[in-house]
Write an enzyme that holds these catalytic residues in place. Structure first.
Site, PDB file in Angstrom:
ATOM      1  N   SER A  15       0.830  -1.214   0.000  1.00  0.00           N
ATOM      2  CA  SER A  15       0.000   0.000   0.000  1.00  0.00           C
ATOM      3  C   SER A  15       0.860   1.259   0.000  1.00  0.00           C
ATOM      4  CB  SER A  15      -0.881   0.016   1.251  1.00  0.00           C
ATOM      5  OG  SER A  15      -1.641  -1.161   1.322  1.00  0.00           O
ATOM      6  N   GLU A  35       9.565  -5.734  -5.773  1.00  0.00           N
ATOM      7  CA  GLU A  35       8.614  -6.500  -4.972  1.00  0.00           C
ATOM      8  C   GLU A  35       9.020  -7.969  -5.017  1.00  0.00           C
ATOM      9  OE1 GLU A  35       5.981  -6.064  -2.787  1.00  0.00           O
ATOM     10  OE2 GLU A  35       6.285  -8.237  -2.708  1.00  0.00           O
ATOM     11  N   CYS A  43      -2.184  -5.827   2.171  1.00  0.00           N
ATOM     12  CA  CYS A  43      -3.597  -5.445   2.161  1.00  0.00           C
ATOM     13  C   CYS A  43      -4.338  -6.143   1.027  1.00  0.00           C
ATOM     14  CB  CYS A  43      -3.718  -3.924   2.023  1.00  0.00           C
ATOM     15  SG  CYS A  43      -5.406  -3.385   1.776  1.00  0.00           S
ATOM     16  N   CYS A  48      -6.386  -6.996   4.256  1.00  0.00           N
ATOM     17  CA  CYS A  48      -7.713  -6.381   4.317  1.00  0.00           C
ATOM     18  C   CYS A  48      -8.704  -6.920   3.295  1.00  0.00           C
ATOM     19  CB  CYS A  48      -7.606  -4.865   4.090  1.00  0.00           C
ATOM     20  SG  CYS A  48      -6.045  -4.100   4.503  1.00  0.00           S
ATOM     21  N   LYS A  51      -9.531 -10.717   3.369  1.00  0.00           N
ATOM     22  CA  LYS A  51     -10.206 -10.928   4.659  1.00  0.00           C
ATOM     23  C   LYS A  51     -11.644 -10.445   4.612  1.00  0.00           C
ATOM     24  CE  LYS A  51     -10.263  -7.779   7.551  1.00  0.00           C
ATOM     25  NZ  LYS A  51      -9.626  -6.676   8.316  1.00  0.00           N
ATOM     26  N   ALA A 115      15.026  -6.886  -2.777  1.00  0.00           N
ATOM     27  CA  ALA A 115      16.066  -5.858  -2.881  1.00  0.00           C
ATOM     28  C   ALA A 115      16.672  -5.643  -1.498  1.00  0.00           C
ATOM     29  CB  ALA A 115      15.465  -4.550  -3.400  1.00  0.00           C
ATOM     30  N   GLY A 177      -5.354 -12.044  20.498  1.00  0.00           N
ATOM     31  CA  GLY A 177      -6.513 -11.282  20.948  1.00  0.00           C
ATOM     32  C   GLY A 177      -6.651  -9.973  20.193  1.00  0.00           C
ATOM     33  N   TYR A 179      -7.001  -7.606  16.488  1.00  0.00           N
ATOM     34  CA  TYR A 179      -8.130  -7.593  15.552  1.00  0.00           C
ATOM     35  C   TYR A 179      -8.061  -8.725  14.532  1.00  0.00           C
ATOM     36  CZ  TYR A 179      -5.554  -5.267  11.723  1.00  0.00           C
ATOM     37  OH  TYR A 179      -4.676  -4.976  10.718  1.00  0.00           O
ATOM     38  N   ILE A 180      -6.854  -9.142  14.143  1.00  0.00           N
ATOM     39  CA  ILE A 180      -6.775 -10.203  13.132  1.00  0.00           C
ATOM     40  C   ILE A 180      -7.261 -11.532  13.727  1.00  0.00           C
ATOM     41  CG2 ILE A 180      -5.194 -11.531  11.653  1.00  0.00           C
ATOM     42  CD1 ILE A 180      -3.537  -8.962  11.335  1.00  0.00           C
ATOM     43  N   GLU A 183     -11.068 -11.294  14.125  1.00  0.00           N
ATOM     44  CA  GLU A 183     -11.778 -11.356  12.843  1.00  0.00           C
ATOM     45  C   GLU A 183     -11.797 -12.777  12.288  1.00  0.00           C
ATOM     46  OE1 GLU A 183     -10.982  -6.811  11.218  1.00  0.00           O
ATOM     47  OE2 GLU A 183      -9.571  -8.372  10.662  1.00  0.00           O
ATOM     48  N   ARG A 200      -3.636 -14.550  25.845  1.00  0.00           N
ATOM     49  CA  ARG A 200      -2.899 -14.529  27.127  1.00  0.00           C
ATOM     50  C   ARG A 200      -3.351 -13.395  28.049  1.00  0.00           C
ATOM     51  NH1 ARG A 200       2.901 -11.643  25.649  1.00  0.00           N
ATOM     52  NH2 ARG A 200       1.848  -9.932  24.646  1.00  0.00           N
ATOM     53  N   ARG A 206      -6.828  -5.681  23.142  1.00  0.00           N
ATOM     54  CA  ARG A 206      -6.043  -4.770  23.989  1.00  0.00           C
ATOM     55  C   ARG A 206      -5.869  -3.434  23.265  1.00  0.00           C
ATOM     56  NH1 ARG A 206      -0.363  -4.053  25.056  1.00  0.00           N
ATOM     57  NH2 ARG A 206       0.113  -5.523  23.399  1.00  0.00           N
ATOM     58  N   HIS A 437     -34.211   8.306  11.013  1.00  0.00           N
ATOM     59  CA  HIS A 437     -35.034   7.312  11.702  1.00  0.00           C
ATOM     60  C   HIS A 437     -35.712   6.378  10.700  1.00  0.00           C
ATOM     61  CE1 HIS A 437     -37.455   5.745  14.962  1.00  0.00           C
ATOM     62  NE2 HIS A 437     -38.517   5.865  14.188  1.00  0.00           N
ATOM     63  N   GLU A 442     -28.902   6.726  14.720  1.00  0.00           N
ATOM     64  CA  GLU A 442     -29.576   7.893  15.304  1.00  0.00           C
ATOM     65  C   GLU A 442     -29.279   8.019  16.798  1.00  0.00           C
ATOM     66  OE1 GLU A 442     -34.006   7.733  15.592  1.00  0.00           O
ATOM     67  OE2 GLU A 442     -33.773   5.716  14.789  1.00  0.00           O
TER      68      GLU A 442
HETATM   69  C1  LIG Z   1      -4.851 -10.442   7.900  1.00  0.00           C
HETATM   70  C2  LIG Z   1      -4.694  -8.943   7.855  1.00  0.00           C
HETATM   71  C3  LIG Z   1      -5.823  -8.153   7.789  1.00  0.00           C
HETATM   72  C4  LIG Z   1      -5.692  -6.777   7.738  1.00  0.00           C
HETATM   73  N1  LIG Z   1      -6.835  -6.028   7.688  1.00  0.00           N
HETATM   74  C5  LIG Z   1      -6.750  -4.678   7.620  1.00  0.00           C
HETATM   75  C6  LIG Z   1      -7.926  -3.887   7.516  1.00  0.00           C
HETATM   76  O1  LIG Z   1      -9.043  -4.405   7.512  1.00  0.00           O
HETATM   77  N2  LIG Z   1      -7.784  -2.546   7.414  1.00  0.00           N
HETATM   78  C7  LIG Z   1      -6.559  -1.939   7.414  1.00  0.00           C
HETATM   79  O2  LIG Z   1      -6.485  -0.715   7.292  1.00  0.00           O
HETATM   80  N3  LIG Z   1      -5.417  -2.668   7.522  1.00  0.00           N
HETATM   81  C8  LIG Z   1      -5.493  -4.024   7.620  1.00  0.00           C
HETATM   82  N4  LIG Z   1      -4.340  -4.775   7.693  1.00  0.00           N
HETATM   83  C9  LIG Z   1      -3.035  -4.066   7.759  1.00  0.00           C
HETATM   84  C10 LIG Z   1      -2.577  -3.660   6.365  1.00  0.00           C
HETATM   85  O3  LIG Z   1      -2.582  -4.781   5.520  1.00  0.00           O
HETATM   86  C11 LIG Z   1      -1.190  -3.047   6.447  1.00  0.00           C
HETATM   87  O4  LIG Z   1      -1.212  -1.970   7.364  1.00  0.00           O
HETATM   88  C12 LIG Z   1      -0.714  -2.513   5.098  1.00  0.00           C
HETATM   89  O5  LIG Z   1      -0.715  -3.529   4.134  1.00  0.00           O
HETATM   90  C13 LIG Z   1       0.697  -1.917   5.243  1.00  0.00           C
HETATM   91  O6  LIG Z   1       1.180  -1.551   3.987  1.00  0.00           O
HETATM   92  P1  LIG Z   1       2.757  -1.492   3.717  1.00  0.00           P
HETATM   93  O7  LIG Z   1       2.898  -0.965   2.333  1.00  0.00           O
HETATM   94  O8  LIG Z   1       3.435  -0.816   4.810  1.00  0.00           O
HETATM   95  O9  LIG Z   1       3.240  -3.006   3.785  1.00  0.00           O
HETATM   96  P2  LIG Z   1       2.826  -4.262   2.922  1.00  0.00           P
HETATM   97  O10 LIG Z   1       1.476  -4.095   2.337  1.00  0.00           O
HETATM   98  O11 LIG Z   1       3.069  -5.435   3.792  1.00  0.00           O
HETATM   99  O12 LIG Z   1       3.848  -4.258   1.708  1.00  0.00           O
HETATM  100  C14 LIG Z   1       5.206  -4.542   1.869  1.00  0.00           C
HETATM  101  C15 LIG Z   1       5.679  -5.260   0.624  1.00  0.00           C
HETATM  102  O13 LIG Z   1       7.080  -5.302   0.621  1.00  0.00           O
HETATM  103  C16 LIG Z   1       7.510  -6.544   0.091  1.00  0.00           C
HETATM  104  N5  LIG Z   1       8.886  -6.750   0.559  1.00  0.00           N
HETATM  105  C17 LIG Z   1       9.309  -6.927   1.835  1.00  0.00           C
HETATM  106  N6  LIG Z   1      10.659  -6.967   1.878  1.00  0.00           N
HETATM  107  C18 LIG Z   1      11.090  -6.821   0.604  1.00  0.00           C
HETATM  108  C19 LIG Z   1      12.384  -6.752   0.004  1.00  0.00           C
HETATM  109  N7  LIG Z   1      13.499  -6.799   0.744  1.00  0.00           N
HETATM  110  N8  LIG Z   1      12.455  -6.593  -1.342  1.00  0.00           N
HETATM  111  C20 LIG Z   1      11.343  -6.515  -2.094  1.00  0.00           C
HETATM  112  N9  LIG Z   1      10.101  -6.556  -1.574  1.00  0.00           N
HETATM  113  C21 LIG Z   1       9.970  -6.683  -0.234  1.00  0.00           C
HETATM  114  C22 LIG Z   1       6.490  -7.523   0.633  1.00  0.00           C
HETATM  115  O14 LIG Z   1       6.441  -8.696  -0.145  1.00  0.00           O
HETATM  116  C23 LIG Z   1       5.208  -6.707   0.540  1.00  0.00           C
HETATM  117  O15 LIG Z   1       4.538  -6.919  -0.666  1.00  0.00           O
HETATM  118  C24 LIG Z   1      -4.423  -6.159   7.741  1.00  0.00           C
HETATM  119  C25 LIG Z   1      -3.276  -6.965   7.795  1.00  0.00           C
HETATM  120  C26 LIG Z   1      -3.407  -8.342   7.857  1.00  0.00           C
HETATM  121  C27 LIG Z   1      -2.185  -9.189   7.917  1.00  0.00           C
END
Ligand SMILES: Cc1cc2nc3c(=O)[nH]c(=O)nc-3n(C[C@H](O)[C@H](O)[C@H](O)COP(=O)(O)OP(=O)(O)OC[C@H]3O[C@@H](n4cnc5c(N)ncnc54)[C@H](O)[C@@H]3O)c2cc1C
Length: 460
Positions: A15, A35, A43, A48, A51, A115, A177, A179-180, A183, A200, A206, A437, A442
């Site tokens: 993201s 990547e 996500c 997200c 899920k 990378a 405990g 959100y994941i 859910e 735990r 929490r 309503h 409301e």
């Molecule tokens: C099961 C689950 C449900 C979730 N539900 C929600 C939700 O409902 N709402 C919400 O807002 N958030 C949710 N999240 C959290 C959300 O997914 C993350 O906050 C978000 O994806 C963070 O984005 P990011 O870009 O920081 O990391 P990421 O999306 O994790 O992207 C990091 C990317 O870097 C790549 N990478 C890592 N190291 C290297 C490397 N050395 N070289 C090349 N590529 C690399 C990985 O493969 C990955 O694709 C959820 C997370 C999980 C696990």
């Protein structure tokens, strides 16, 4: 900068990385993103989005149950897990392609490779190719944490694997405990699995408001989920086709799958950052300033790897702000306060702002308004469920500083309440807003009786 291959190299196309790469390119930068798994990141690929699709699937069972009170007869209902997973995978592949196309349209070069840093201006790809960049952005996200080594840990899955199970487990033990964990407990229970949630701490979720935690735990129990707090999983033993899960009180639970969702660890290991002296915060994320700059001037970090607020919209905002700051000539700090958030449990949770405990700590005077009621829909369906809502008001300024909802569509509701709270709306503004309503929402504008007041003027 003739010795540079690109202006910006982004590590990680999740993201945060995708947004940063696209916006930097639109500001005119030459951008490359690496990547190692799939474009879209957690996500889109295993967070997200998939899920929420499973959440939708799991909620049909309640809808079917409730339909009877409204005169419907639904016979012969069956559920096919492989169909759900195949359809979900097709949608995720479509989204991945859309993300890739967006990057390509903005002339961002994508390399499907891990990378790592070679030095502060150079990254090395898996094929040993080296890329020189003016600025490097670490957007590597986080990974599931499995906790301390216990016997049988190799049998345990994380949320990553839960999205690809071959069949729906008849019984599942989930440790965690947050959100994941919560859910997934609700997803599996809704789809028909017998779920045991082991945590735990003394109560689930929490960090959330204590009333929310209590209300949700009771609702989950009401839906047949065994919620066991104050214990941990100490061993997992395979026994024939099942697992015997031992808990810290020496009790045993038999299960077909065991999943841990006990937190996520920022992806900082094996990135080659140690020699660069990039500072790691004590919470394990990369330390950054308000502009997401690390302790090395040309290296920035955004998203979950910084372990600030680990949510997709925050990661996107940080990525965007970074690109505007460094390549758009517009220094943009990110405001991490009052981030609305949802837990897609059954029932859903939506919260923004302070918990009651935080508000009591921080404010001189606090008024608490809360209500719990049976949703109209349950009157005919006979479902035993209640909605919970709470508003926290700074009694000195009359500003609403926290809103907590447990009930249908709480995630949708809190998005809008979030606007009001961010704007500094007062309780008088809520009261002056006409109700819609008949809705559950409301209640948010019709709560008049204080449940409690704290502070110098405290009555209770
Ligand atoms: C099961 C689950 C449900 C979730 N539900 C929600 C939700 O409902 N709402 C919400 O807002 N958030 C949710 N999240 C959290 C959300 O997914 C993350 O906050 C978000 O994806 C963070 O984005 P990011 O870009 O920081 O990391 P990421 O999306 O994790 O992207 C990091 C990317 O870097 C790549 N990478 C890592 N190291 C290297 C490397 N050395 N070289 C090349 N590529 C690399 C990985 O493969 C990955 O694709 C959820 C997370 C999980 C696990």
């Amino acid at each position: 900068m003739a010795d540079r291959d690109v202006d910006l190299f982004v590590i990680g196309a999740g993201s945060a990385g995708v947004r940063a790469a696209r916006v930097a390119a639109s500001h005119g930068a030459r951008v490359m993103v690496a990547e190692e798994y799939r474009v879209g990141g957690t996500c889109v690929i295993r967070g997200c989005v998939p899920k929420k699709l499973l959440v939708y699937a799991s909620r049909f069972s309640e809808e079917f149950d409730e339909a009877a009170g409204y005169g419907w007869t639904i016979s012969g209902r069956t559920f096919d897990w492989p169909t759900l997973i195949a359809n979900k995978d097709r949608e995720i592949a479509r989204l991945e392609a859309a993300y890739t196309a967006t990057l390509e349209r903005h002339n961002v070069a994508i390399v499907k490779s891990r990378a790592v840093f070679e030095d502060a201006h150079t990254v090395r790809l898996a094929n040993a190719m080296r890329i020189r960049a003016g600025t490097i952005l670490i957007a590597t996200g986080a990974r599931p944490n499995f906790g301390p080594e216990i016997p049988g840990l190799e049998h345990v899955i994380s949320s990553n694997e839960a999205f690809h199970l071959r069949e729906l487990p008849r019984r599942i033990v989930i440790q965690g405990g947050g959100y994941i964990a919560v859910e997934f407990a609700c997803i599996f229970a809704g789809l028909g699995s017998k779920v045991t949630l082991v945590y735990r701490g003394e109560n689930i979720l929490r960090g959330f408001d204590d009333d929310v935690r209590e209300h949700l735990r009771n609702e989950m129990r009401g839906r047949g989920i065994t919620v066991t707090c104050g214990h941990t999983v100490t061993a997992v033993q395979r026994s024939g086709g099942e697992f015997v899960v031992r808990l810290s009180d020496n009790s045993e639970v038999k299960s077909d799958k065991v999943m841990f969702a006990i937190g996520r660890r920022p992806n900082v290991a094996n990135l080659g950052i140690e020699p660069l002296k990039i500072r790691i915060h004590e919470h394990g994320g990369i330390e950054v300033d308000e502009f997401s700059r690390t302790s090395v001037a040309n290296i920035f970090a955004v998203g979950d790897v910084t372990n600030r607020v680990n949510l997709t919209p925050v990661a996107i905002r940080e990525g965007h702000a970074f690109a505007d700051t460094v390549f758009g000539g517009k220094p943009t700090p990110v405001d991490h306060s009052n981030v609305p958030t949802a837990v897609f449990s059954e029932p859903e949770v939506g919260v923004v702002g302070l918990t009651e405990a935080q508000a009591r700590d921080r404010l001189a005077k606090l008024d608490v308004y809360k209500t719990t009621f049976r949703p109209l829909k349950s009157t005919l369906s006979g479902r035993d469920t209640r909605v919970f809502m709470k508003l926290l008001v700074d009694a000195t300024t009359d500003r609403v500083v926290g809103c907590h909802i447990v009930g249908p569509d709480a995630g949708e509701l809190i998005q809008i309440v979030g606007v009001a709270v961010k704007m500094g709306a007062t309780k008088a503004d809520f009261d002056a807003t006409m109700a819609v309503h008949p809705t559950a929402a409301e209640e948010l504008v019709t709560m008049r009786e204080k449940a409690a007041s704290y502070g110098r003027h405290a009555a209770e």
